[in-house]
Design a protein around this motif. Structure first.
Motif, short mmCIF file in Angstrom:
data_model
loop_
_atom_site.label_atom_id
_atom_site.label_comp_id
_atom_site.label_asym_id
_atom_site.label_seq_id
_atom_site.Cartn_x
_atom_site.Cartn_y
_atom_site.Cartn_z
N PHE A 15 30.55 31.21 43.31
CA PHE A 15 30.37 32.39 42.48
C PHE A 15 31.69 33.14 42.39
O PHE A 15 32.49 33.14 43.32
N VAL A 16 31.92 33.77 41.24
CA VAL A 16 33.15 34.51 40.99
C VAL A 16 32.82 35.96 40.66
O VAL A 16 31.89 36.23 39.90
N ALA A 17 33.58 36.87 41.24
CA ALA A 17 33.43 38.30 40.97
C ALA A 17 34.79 38.86 40.58
O ALA A 17 35.83 38.31 40.96
N PRO A 18 34.85 39.95 39.82
CA PRO A 18 36.13 40.54 39.45
C PRO A 18 36.85 41.13 40.67
O PRO A 18 36.24 41.80 41.50
N SER A 19 38.14 40.86 40.79
CA SER A 19 38.93 41.39 41.89
C SER A 19 39.20 42.87 41.67
O SER A 19 39.48 43.31 40.56
#
Length: 310
Positions: A29-33
């Protein structure tokens, strides 16, 4: 349990997550840094069935492997009730390299004699460091009892008995455990898909108090520990209520007008299997019965919704 909740427990960053890919039974899963200059990653591998000394050694060995695959990254191992993993940070334009290093760790890991020796030695030293920290030592006693694991797993000689063949076998079998990889990258998108983790069976809540070695051996160090529901916002408020500075209920009872303890801490943190709540105090052995009575009463009051300092 949502991805938002799980990320808060592992990376302490409350960012919404989006499904990026599924590769080799890897949930990614990817989330905004939050900082555009950096990217981060949290790897979690469920492993209820492995001895704790194995988890300790494996995570420290993985840290060495990531340093070899992605030398510009800062990487730290971590352990929780039902598994272990890594937390890493790198430059924003290197996030794909870090992702690939973590996702290919199982195939590329080299457990030679030197890597095994370093991982075992670091695991033994980690246990010795915990032994010198009464709070950490008692927390891991409580966690191992809850996980149905023998306390001998905290013996610093235990990791030294692990062979290279066992480390290779465990590493190669980890893909079947459905590891989870959370990435914080500049191009992360927003979604609210759930993350499903296998259930972990813990023993019922309990209280534990023991005397451990410390720079002041005349003190008794006591811990009360349990697992609560997975409600992050309520849990954080509870942690602040009990141990948020000198105004916390537990701190007030231990260090208020009539101090009973030299040190007092209370906290709550989210884990994949629930919220970990603890009360800790360092006191004279003669004061332990009163400290125990105060802890039990405070926990009983909390269960009934009564919140007061005395």
């Amino acid at each position: 349990m949502t991805r938002r909740t799980f990320l808060s427990s592992l990376a302490a960053i409350f960012a919404p997550l989006s499904t990026q890919t599924q590769r080799a039974k890897f949930a990614t899963f990817v989330a905004p840094s939050q900082n555009p200059a950096f990217a981060g990653a949290t790897l979690f591998v469920p492993m209820d069935d492995l001895p704790f000394s194995a988890r300790l050694t494996l995570a420290l060995g993985w840290q060495q492997q990531i340093a070899r695959f992605c030398p510009e990254a800062i990487c730290q191992p971590w352990w929780t009730l039902n598994g272990c993993g890594l937390v890493a940070m790198t430059l924003a334009d290197r996030w794909e390299r870090l992702r690939d290093a973590l996702m290919n760790l199982w195939e590329r890991a080299e457990w030679d004699v030197l890597a095994t020796h370093r991982a075992r030695q670091e695991a033994a030293w980690e246990l010795l460091r915990w032994r010198r920290d009464p709070l950490q030592w008692l927390l891991w006693h409580a966690r191992l009892i809850a996980m149905h694991q023998p306390l001998t797993e905290l013996d610093s000689a235990k990791p030294l008995q692990i062979t290279t063949d066992r480390l290779i076998q465990w590493t190669r079998s980890l893909l079947s455990r459905h590891p989870l990889l959370l990435l914080l990258a500049p191009q992360g998108e927003i979604s609210d898909e759930p993350v499903r983790l296998s259930q972990s069976t813990l023993r019922p809540p309990f209280a534990k108090s023991i005397i451990v070695s410390s720079p002041t051996p005349s003190l008794c160090h006591a811990l009360w520990w349990t697992v609560t529901e997975k409600e992050p916002m309520a849990g954080m408020v509870l942690g602040q209520l009990l141990g948020g500075g000198m105004g916390g209920l537990w701190v007030q009872q231990m260090r208020g007008e009539k101090p009973l303890a030299y040190h007092a801490f209370a906290g709550w943190q989210l884990t994949p299997v629930g919220g970990e709540l603890f009360l800790f105090a360092s006191c004279l052995p003669a004061d332990l019965p009163v400290v125990r009575e105060r802890a039990q009463k405070l926990l009983a009051d909390l269960r009934q919704g009564r919140f007061r300092a005395k």
